[in-house]
Scaffold this active site. Sequence first.
Site, mmCIF file in Angstrom:
data_model
loop_
_atom_site.group_PDB
_atom_site.id
_atom_site.type_symbol
_atom_site.label_atom_id
_atom_site.label_comp_id
_atom_site.label_asym_id
_atom_site.label_seq_id
_atom_site.Cartn_x
_atom_site.Cartn_y
_atom_site.Cartn_z
ATOM 1 N N TRP A 74 0.010 10.627 -19.773
ATOM 2 C CA TRP A 74 0.387 9.241 -20.034
ATOM 3 C C TRP A 74 1.504 8.809 -19.085
ATOM 4 C CZ3 TRP A 74 1.939 7.391 -25.648
ATOM 5 C CH2 TRP A 74 2.177 6.009 -25.639
ATOM 6 N N ASP A 128 -5.399 15.739 -20.082
ATOM 7 C CA ASP A 128 -5.773 14.557 -20.845
ATOM 8 C C ASP A 128 -5.204 13.325 -20.157
ATOM 9 O OD1 ASP A 128 -6.672 13.204 -23.451
ATOM 10 O OD2 ASP A 128 -4.570 12.597 -23.273
ATOM 11 N N TYR A 181 -3.683 4.390 -18.915
ATOM 12 C CA TYR A 181 -2.413 4.948 -18.456
ATOM 13 C C TYR A 181 -2.147 4.523 -17.011
ATOM 14 C CZ TYR A 181 -2.956 8.172 -22.454
ATOM 15 O OH TYR A 181 -3.139 8.740 -23.687
ATOM 16 N N GLN A 241 -8.965 13.191 -32.277
ATOM 17 C CA GLN A 241 -7.514 13.201 -32.087
ATOM 18 C C GLN A 241 -6.948 12.262 -33.149
ATOM 19 O OE1 GLN A 241 -6.158 12.186 -28.157
ATOM 20 N NE2 GLN A 241 -4.083 11.860 -28.849
#
Length: 189
Positions: free
Chosen positions: A23, A58, A63, A185
Amino acid sequence: MTLPTHPLGDSGLHITRVGFGSWAVGGGGWSYGWGPQDDAASLATMRHALELGVNWIDTAAIYGLGHSEEVVGQLLRELPRAEHPLIFTKCGLVWDERDPMKPPRRNLRPDSIRRECEASLRRLGVERIDLYQFHWPDAGTPIEDSWSAMVKLIEQGKVRAAGVSNFDATLLERCEAIRHVDSLQPPFR
């Protein structure tokens, strides 16, 4: 270094308990950004995580408005194919190109999912995403339509495993009725 891996459900993926979340790699200048980041430092940090045995990264299209995926793609181009980590990314949050500080819209319409997947594949420089996830539910699109679009991406070989993020049990069950959800998630609260 090698870390032990564990199956991610029955997806066929074997992952380390810890992965690299990118991120912050997306940088600043967008809604929910972590502030300016140095791409060289981000690349070095990802390489270090891989050297320590982490086997997955990830990321998400949102992002850095695609920048995180571009940096992860750069890492992949610099590594021999045999050293590539598994790549997980997400779709369903669409930004306003004219106003990057405007919060993104949740969009799980099938046409948007397909467009976002193609853009992620291009930014990452891969032919297939190892785990593709819906980032957040979209109250305006029936989840059955959205999940069916994800299943088509799997059938086309563009996605290996499919998951959801921030979904409740009811939405998860509706997806499961169409095809197994390989990864969940849960929301962080």
